[in-house]
Write a protein that holds these residues in place. Structure first.
Motif, PDB file in Angstrom:
ATOM      1  N   GLY A 262       0.824  -1.252  -0.061  1.00 19.27           N
ATOM      2  CA  GLY A 262      -0.080   0.064   0.027  1.00 19.27           C
ATOM      3  C   GLY A 262       0.851   1.274   0.135  1.00 19.27           C
ATOM      4  N   GLU A 263       2.079   1.262   0.199  1.00 24.90           N
ATOM      5  CA  GLU A 263       2.813   2.268   0.177  1.00 24.90           C
ATOM      6  C   GLU A 263       3.126   2.639  -1.342  1.00 24.90           C
ATOM      7  OE1 GLU A 263       5.476   2.748   4.271  1.00 24.90           O
ATOM      8  OE2 GLU A 263       6.291   1.628   2.842  1.00 24.90           O
ATOM      9  N   VAL A 264       3.502   4.016  -1.360  1.00 19.09           N
ATOM     10  CA  VAL A 264       3.856   4.495  -2.696  1.00 19.09           C
ATOM     11  C   VAL A 264       5.449   5.038  -2.537  1.00 19.09           C
ATOM     12  CG1 VAL A 264       3.686   6.416  -4.410  1.00 19.09           C
ATOM     13  CG2 VAL A 264       1.556   5.309  -3.347  1.00 19.09           C
ATOM     14  N   THR A 265       6.129   4.420  -3.413  1.00 14.52           N
ATOM     15  CA  THR A 265       7.732   4.908  -3.564  1.00 14.52           C
ATOM     16  C   THR A 265       7.653   5.679  -4.731  1.00 14.52           C
ATOM     17  OG1 THR A 265       8.289   2.779  -2.802  1.00 14.52           O
ATOM     18  CG2 THR A 265       9.851   3.990  -3.780  1.00 14.52           C
ATOM     19  N   ARG A 266       8.379   6.967  -4.287  1.00 15.56           N
ATOM     20  CA  ARG A 266       8.705   7.881  -5.478  1.00 15.56           C
ATOM     21  C   ARG A 266      10.210   7.920  -5.786  1.00 15.56           C
ATOM     22  NH1 ARG A 266       4.342   9.783  -2.862  1.00 15.56           N
ATOM     23  NH2 ARG A 266       2.563  10.328  -4.081  1.00 15.56           N
ATOM     24  N   TYR A 267      10.783   7.792  -6.815  1.00 16.89           N
ATOM     25  CA  TYR A 267      12.086   7.468  -7.058  1.00 16.89           C
ATOM     26  C   TYR A 267      12.626   8.281  -8.425  1.00 16.89           C
ATOM     27  CZ  TYR A 267      10.748   3.840 -10.275  1.00 16.89           C
ATOM     28  OH  TYR A 267      10.298   3.228 -11.533  1.00 16.89           O
ATOM     29  N   ARG A 268      13.815   8.352  -8.595  1.00 15.79           N
ATOM     30  CA  ARG A 268      14.618   8.893  -9.776  1.00 15.79           C
ATOM     31  C   ARG A 268      15.652   7.864 -10.320  1.00 15.79           C
ATOM     32  NH1 ARG A 268      12.940  13.594  -7.137  1.00 15.79           N
ATOM     33  NH2 ARG A 268      12.018  15.283  -8.561  1.00 15.79           N
ATOM     34  N   ILE A 269      15.741   8.012 -11.391  1.00 11.18           N
ATOM     35  CA  ILE A 269      16.949   6.997 -11.965  1.00 11.18           C
ATOM     36  C   ILE A 269      18.042   7.856 -12.531  1.00 11.18           C
ATOM     37  CG2 ILE A 269      17.603   5.239 -13.844  1.00 11.18           C
ATOM     38  CD1 ILE A 269      15.961   3.816 -11.800  1.00 11.18           C
ATOM     39  N   ARG A 270      19.380   7.610 -12.063  1.00 13.92           N
ATOM     40  CA  ARG A 270      20.615   8.589 -12.339  1.00 13.92           C
ATOM     41  C   ARG A 270      21.751   7.817 -12.806  1.00 13.92           C
ATOM     42  NH1 ARG A 270      22.889  13.421  -8.729  1.00 13.92           N
ATOM     43  NH2 ARG A 270      22.887  12.029  -7.052  1.00 13.92           N
ATOM     44  N   ALA A 271      22.249   8.229 -13.987  1.00 18.54           N
ATOM     45  CA  ALA A 271      23.476   7.511 -15.014  1.00 18.54           C
ATOM     46  C   ALA A 271      24.659   8.525 -14.418  1.00 18.54           C
ATOM     47  CB  ALA A 271      23.190   7.143 -16.330  1.00 18.54           C
ATOM     48  N   HIS A 272      25.723   7.834 -13.743  1.00 21.35           N
ATOM     49  CA  HIS A 272      27.007   8.502 -13.532  1.00 21.35           C
ATOM     50  C   HIS A 272      27.944   8.552 -14.661  1.00 21.35           C
ATOM     51  CE1 HIS A 272      25.406   9.115  -9.327  1.00 21.35           C
ATOM     52  NE2 HIS A 272      24.522   8.021  -9.892  1.00 21.35           N
ATOM     53  N   LEU A 273      28.545   9.375 -15.183  1.00 19.31           N
ATOM     54  CA  LEU A 273      29.427   9.276 -16.243  1.00 19.31           C
ATOM     55  C   LEU A 273      31.064   9.244 -15.717  1.00 19.31           C
ATOM     56  CD1 LEU A 273      27.866  11.767 -19.041  1.00 19.31           C
ATOM     57  CD2 LEU A 273      27.518   9.323 -18.525  1.00 19.31           C
ATOM     58  N   ARG A 274      31.656   8.663 -16.400  1.00 22.47           N
ATOM     59  CA  ARG A 274      33.243   8.295 -15.805  1.00 22.47           C
ATOM     60  C   ARG A 274      33.675   9.586 -15.618  1.00 22.47           C
ATOM     61  NH1 ARG A 274      34.225   3.170 -15.356  1.00 22.47           N
ATOM     62  NH2 ARG A 274      32.707   1.423 -16.623  1.00 22.47           N
ATOM     63  N   ASP A 275      33.588  10.480 -16.719  1.00 23.02           N
ATOM     64  CA  ASP A 275      34.220  11.694 -16.988  1.00 23.02           C
ATOM     65  C   ASP A 275      33.837  12.493 -15.750  1.00 23.02           C
ATOM     66  OD1 ASP A 275      35.142  14.328 -17.411  1.00 23.02           O
ATOM     67  OD2 ASP A 275      34.411  14.365 -19.333  1.00 23.02           O
ATOM     68  N   PRO A 276      34.844  13.059 -14.803  1.00 26.50           N
ATOM     69  CA  PRO A 276      34.480  13.709 -13.628  1.00 26.50           C
ATOM     70  C   PRO A 276      33.923  15.025 -13.973  1.00 26.50           C
ATOM     71  CG  PRO A 276      36.750  13.778 -13.845  1.00 26.50           C
ATOM     72  CD  PRO A 276      36.329  12.828 -14.821  1.00 26.50           C
ATOM     73  N   ASP A 277      34.236  15.918 -14.975  1.00 27.32           N
ATOM     74  CA  ASP A 277      33.711  16.946 -15.408  1.00 27.32           C
ATOM     75  C   ASP A 277      32.359  17.192 -15.794  1.00 27.32           C
ATOM     76  OD1 ASP A 277      36.057  18.205 -14.440  1.00 27.32           O
ATOM     77  OD2 ASP A 277      36.993  17.987 -16.558  1.00 27.32           O
ATOM     78  N   THR A 278      31.664  16.005 -16.164  1.00 24.12           N
ATOM     79  CA  THR A 278      30.373  16.084 -16.741  1.00 24.12           C
ATOM     80  C   THR A 278      29.295  15.774 -15.599  1.00 24.12           C
ATOM     81  OG1 THR A 278      30.646  13.599 -16.997  1.00 24.12           O
ATOM     82  CG2 THR A 278      31.406  14.799 -18.807  1.00 24.12           C
ATOM     83  N   THR A 279      28.180  16.264 -15.969  1.00 23.25           N
ATOM     84  CA  THR A 279      27.108  16.229 -15.090  1.00 23.25           C
ATOM     85  C   THR A 279      26.339  14.826 -15.211  1.00 23.25           C
ATOM     86  OG1 THR A 279      26.578  18.380 -15.167  1.00 23.25           O
ATOM     87  CG2 THR A 279      24.890  17.249 -14.039  1.00 23.25           C
ATOM     88  N   PRO A 280      25.663  14.252 -13.921  1.00 29.13           N
ATOM     89  CA  PRO A 280      25.159  13.010 -14.062  1.00 29.13           C
ATOM     90  C   PRO A 280      23.779  13.259 -14.964  1.00 29.13           C
ATOM     91  CG  PRO A 280      25.848  13.306 -11.865  1.00 29.13           C
ATOM     92  CD  PRO A 280      25.995  14.898 -12.682  1.00 29.13           C
ATOM     93  N   ILE A 281      23.225  12.193 -15.600  1.00 29.14           N
ATOM     94  CA  ILE A 281      22.082  12.189 -16.531  1.00 29.14           C
ATOM     95  C   ILE A 281      21.053  11.417 -15.903  1.00 29.14           C
ATOM     96  CG2 ILE A 281      21.292  11.727 -18.796  1.00 29.14           C
ATOM     97  CD1 ILE A 281      24.132  11.661 -20.089  1.00 29.14           C
ATOM     98  N   TRP A 282      19.769  12.339 -15.947  1.00 29.07           N
ATOM     99  CA  TRP A 282      18.725  11.631 -15.158  1.00 29.07           C
ATOM    100  C   TRP A 282      17.975  10.881 -16.188  1.00 29.07           C
ATOM    101  CZ3 TRP A 282      18.293  11.737  -9.720  1.00 29.07           C
ATOM    102  CH2 TRP A 282      19.063  12.652  -9.442  1.00 29.07           C
ATOM    103  N   GLY A 283      17.331   9.706 -15.629  1.00 30.38           N
ATOM    104  CA  GLY A 283      16.482   8.900 -16.711  1.00 30.38           C
ATOM    105  C   GLY A 283      15.135   9.455 -16.813  1.00 30.38           C
ATOM    106  N   SER A 284      14.504   9.188 -17.953  1.00 31.03           N
ATOM    107  CA  SER A 284      13.117   9.666 -18.215  1.00 31.03           C
ATOM    108  C   SER A 284      12.343   8.964 -19.063  1.00 31.03           C
ATOM    109  CB  SER A 284      13.150  11.026 -18.956  1.00 31.03           C
ATOM    110  OG  SER A 284      13.664  10.857 -20.215  1.00 31.03           O
ATOM    111  N   ASP A 285      11.068   8.897 -19.289  1.00 28.55           N
ATOM    112  CA  ASP A 285      10.404   8.241 -20.107  1.00 28.55           C
ATOM    113  C   ASP A 285       9.865   8.767 -21.646  1.00 28.55           C
ATOM    114  OD1 ASP A 285       7.944   9.426 -19.365  1.00 28.55           O
ATOM    115  OD2 ASP A 285       6.677   7.807 -20.035  1.00 28.55           O
TER     116      ASP A 285
END
Length: 873
Positions: free
Chosen positions: A407-430
């Motif tokens: 009965g509980e609702v879980t809200r979440y995000r998906i994040r991809a972390h790139l190897r290049d430290p100067d890049t920003t993580p990319i978020w998942g979407s549909d």
């Protein structure tokens, strides 16, 4: 003013021209035809040793756009190893800069320009400030269509150019509707936007041009083509006046070399000369700048970018229209959303895989990803596991659902972390990526669909086309016109509906709308006065309940009409009002359902829009007493919304039904279990129409498909149908053969699922021509009295009575007992009750032994064996 440029930045309120060293060569604001900079403005670095201009031979500069955006990244390196990274973006009414550099330094412009160019930049150490590191915008994700063009040599470059072309044209599009370019060229830009789907932007230009008494023949040409795909009576009248005073000419070949090459490529593609068109396209693409722009000596060649869009669109192979438009066995919407999400980097459906308890993220194959994580506020981050994909295909990352209580609702995000430290993580979407990531949701162990739906037999009514008290509806003429049906007219004919054995009534949208169909609604909370207003709906619901009929209302969460007060506020005011819709550049650029200008899409991924829609749906249940909703265009809505809607309706009623119009392949649709209660079985409708209306599939092939299909959607009720308001009527598909319709009706009413009878099907209502031309042709006025086929009506009534009396037909299991080329027979069982149905798919009489009995089947006939009785239908 002649100043060489490398890039432009803009948002329709501010337009900046940037030099190769990152200097400001020009700035227009707040109107794009006003120049604010008379002399180039350079960036400067302020450090302990004083101020130094970031320009000259001792500096090297690298410029690039942040992928799919109008944010420009400028990395400048000095021979003394000083390195400065700037990002320049048009935000609101000004051009703003953020930077990072080594040591105690600040970066700014040599001077500011009023409120339009703040002199001092914003320093950053970790995450870029808001607006300087956005995900790809919706204009850029349109470039996913390039994948549909065969034989491209440099597909990646053309994909980037396609998206960049839309963004560049949008940069030069003033809020008042004009383009910051010359007359004639602006018509080409508007036409290109129209063809690639940005209908709102094209409309804004045409309205501006006509309001400013533009009367050139190129405008008439482009407007006429716009109106081929967009219904706008006012513009059509204005076009007629324009044509009375001007010729209608296609824009001529431009003088600039690259634009001329692409103009030729477009013409060759339109004329079917694909090889020549592709050759010209590739030649032009090779002339792009390092930033993916077509440049002349001192400006962006907007015509070249427009003709690139037109060429690509003309090279997309034509798709032969199906007999039922977008309801014919397809997953177009899901594929489009999937491609747009992957353009941003990471696709996630927002729903667990059916029966596996796993979440899956797909990562674009060119990304060097170190980790993918599932993130829930206040919880430990969950790591996904990588599964390498096939070459050129997305890489899969999977992870289990986090444990929560039922009965509980879980809200979440998906994040991809790139190897290049100067890049920003990319978020998942549909679909189109969202700043900060799309919030997904799932409910642990959701309740099953309401039990009553398993006994339901539903009747579907288009309110405008059914009946009105004391008078007949007009004879069929224009299928899109208003015919005058009302809610009281339906109420007066409830006996007709209940005589079919129906115990559920589904009404087309009743909220305020200018059209006959109501899917372009203008108010979520009030009943259309034409239909009789709020009081008439209350009367109808009370009368229906008194006859044992539950009532479903059509609910449209994906979009509104352009006349909706929310959209009018959004266009007028921006800000919070515009946040209700999917604008990517206010006020002209926004998503519309299927790129139909009259149906702007709501941003159902935001919490405030979700809650607004849930409250609206609750209103229909509490204010009018309806028993559930049929939801339009499920695939276009954010997947988290369905969790909120289902829970919200169960807060105000113990057993509401959510029936979803979801199209697509089974593995996709099965994910909706637990989010909605029931979906339409469009696959079944397709195969029944192929087999029984068209005669293109024999009984054995149909039976084999059905055996596989029966278990495809665990946890979902299937609403079965022969036809509906968006597809050709079954009888028209069958060439007017009533016996084929009777056979299909027997199949429909004896298979598992919740059958839906579309108004008029039961009395022989058909259509005059193919609905591919105009699907409203499948919504002609209901037949009454002597116009009804009484034999067909009696057949439907008998089937409804039989289904109502049989638990096996409503709730029983199904098993094929015979299937050959001509005859298909199956058994339905529930407890001690057994019903066997045999259907003759052929036009010759057949004899078979079924259920221990020798039966004779008339051509296109059927037999129902219920225990000791045999009924020929």
């Amino acid at each position: 003013m002649t100043r060489s440029i490398a890039a432009t930045i803009g948002n329709g309120r501010v337009l900046a021209r940037i030099g190769r060293d990152g200097s400001l060569a020009g700035l227009s604001a707040p109107s794009l035809d006003s120049e604010l900079v008379e002399k180039r403005i350079h960036a400067v670095i302020n450090g302990p040793d004083g101020q130094r201009r970031i320009s000259g031979s001792s500096w090297k500069h690298h410029l690039e756009y942040v992928r799919g955006t109008n944010v420009l990244r400028v990395v400048s390196t000095h021979t003394s190893d000083i390195k400065v990274e700037r990002r320049i973006a048009a935000i609101g009414e000004s051009l703003r800069t953020a930077f990072r550099s080594e040591g105690e330094t600040d970066v700014s412009w040599e001077r500011g320009v009023e409120n339009f160019l703040p002199q001092v930049g914003e320093s950053y150490n970790a995450a870029w400030p808001d607006g300087f590191d956005p995900p790809p915008v919706a204009g850029a994700t349109r470039s996913s269509v390039v994948a549909r063009v065969p034989d491209l040599v440099d597909r990646a470059a053309i994909t980037d150019l396609y998206g960049r072309s839309i963004l560049l044209i949008a940069q030069h599009h003033d809020r008042k509707g004009s383009f910051a370019t010359s007359p004639g060229e602006d018509v080409v830009l508007a036409h290109a936007l129209d063809i690639c789907g940005e209908k709102g932007a094209a409309l804004a230009f045409f309205e501006w041009a006509l309001d400013n008494d533009r009367g050139d023949p190129y405008l008439a040409w482009a407007l006429e083509r716009y109106l081929r795909r967009s219904h706008n009576p006012d513009l059509r009248d204005r076009l007629s006046k324009l044509q009375d005073n001007a010729l209608m000419l296609r824009p001529p070949q431009p003088a600039a070399v690259t634009a001329a090459t692409l103009w030729s490529a477009w013409h060759q593609a339109v004329e079917g000369h694909r090889a020549e068109s592709l050759s010209a396209l590739h030649a032009a693409v090779a002339k792009r700048s390092p930033l993916g722009l077509f440049l002349t000596s001192n400006q962006v060649d907007l015509s070249a970018h427009a003709y690139l869009l037109l060429t690509v669109q003309a090279l997309i192979p034509s798709v032969i229209g199906g007999e039922d438009g977008f309801f014919e066995h397809q997953a177009t919407v899901q594929k489009t959303r999937h491609a747009r999400a992957l353009y941003g980097g990471v696709f996630h459906s927002g729903m667990p895989e059916p029966g596996q308890g796993l979440l899956v993220a797909e990562v674009r194959p060119d990304l060097d990803v170190e980790a993918v994580t599932l993130e829930v506020d206040g919880r430990t981050v969950n790591q996904f596991t990588a599964t390498p994909g096939k070459p050129g295909r997305p890489n899969l990352w999977t992870g289990p659902l986090p444990p929560f209580k039922a009965g509980e609702v879980t809200r979440y995000r998906i994040r991809a972390h790139l190897r290049d430290p100067d890049t920003t993580p990319i978020w998942g979407s549909d679909t189109d990526p969202r700043p900060g990531g799309q919030e997904f949701a799932f409910e642990q162990a959701p309740p099953p669909p309401p039990d009553w739906v398993r006994d339901a037999l539903c009747y579907h009514v288009m309110v405008d086309r059914f009946a009105r008290p004391g008078a007949s509806l007009p004879a069929p003429s224009d299928p899109t016109a208003l015919y005058g049906g009302t809610l009281d007219g339906i109420r007066e004919h409830l006996d007709h509906i209940t005589a079919l054995g129906c115990n559920v009534l589904w009404l087309s949208p009743v909220h305020t709308s200018p059209s006959h169909h109501g899917y372009d609604h203008e108010d979520f909370l009030t009943v259309e006065p034409r239909y009789g207003g709020d009081a008439a709906l209350i009367r109808l619901v009370e009368a229906a309940h008194g006859r044992g009929l539950r009532v479903l209302l059509d609910f449209v969460p994906n979009h509104t009409g352009r006349g909706h007060h929310l959209f009018r506020d959004a266009i007028a005011n921006d800000g919070d009002a515009a946040a209700y819709y999917r604008f990517w550049q206010w006020p002209h650029y926004y998503r519309c359902y299927s790129d139909v200008i009259t149906l702007p899409e709501l941003d159902t991924g935001t919490s405030h829009v979700q809650q607004h829609l849930v409250r609206a749906a609750q209103h229909w249940l509490t204010g009018y007493g309806v028993d559930g909703v049929r939801c339009d265009h499920v695939a276009g809505v954010d997947p988290a919304f369905w969790v909120e809607l289902r829970r919200g309706l169960r807060e105000v009623r113990p057993d509401p039904l959510i029936l979803g119009e979801a199209t697509g392949v089974p593995e996709w649709l099965a994910r909706y279990a637990g989010r909605i209660d029931a979906i339409f079985d469009f696959d079944l409708a397709y195969y029944v129409r192929q087999a029984l209306a068209r005669g293109r599939m024999d009984a054995a092939a149909f039976a084999g498909w059905l055996d596989h299909h029966d278990k495809a959607y665990p946890g979902l009720v299937l609403a079965t149908l022969l036809d509906n308001h968006d597809m050709n009527r079954f009888l028209w598909m069958a060439g007017g053969n009533v016996e084929r319709l009777k056979l299909a009706a027997t199949l429909l009413m004896t298979l598992p699922g919740t059958p839906i009878i579309y108004y008029g099907t039961e009395v022989g209502l058909s259509q005059r021509y193919d609905g591919v031309i105009e699907n409203a042709e499948a919504r002609l006025p209901m037949l009454w009295g002597a116009d009804q086929n009484q034999d067909l009506l009696a057949h439907f009534q008998e089937l409804g009575r039989m289904r109502g009396e049989s638990v096996a037909l409503r709730r029983g299991d199904r098993k094929t007992v015979l299937a050959d080329a001509e005859v298909f027979a199956y058994e339905r069982t529930a407890g001690d009750e057994s019903v066997t149905v045999a259907l003759n798919f052929s036009e010759q009489a057949q004899r078979r032994e079924v259920a221990g009995q020798k039966i004779e089947l008339e051509p296109l006939g059927s037999v129902v064996i219920r225990q000791a009785s045999t009924i020929s239908t």
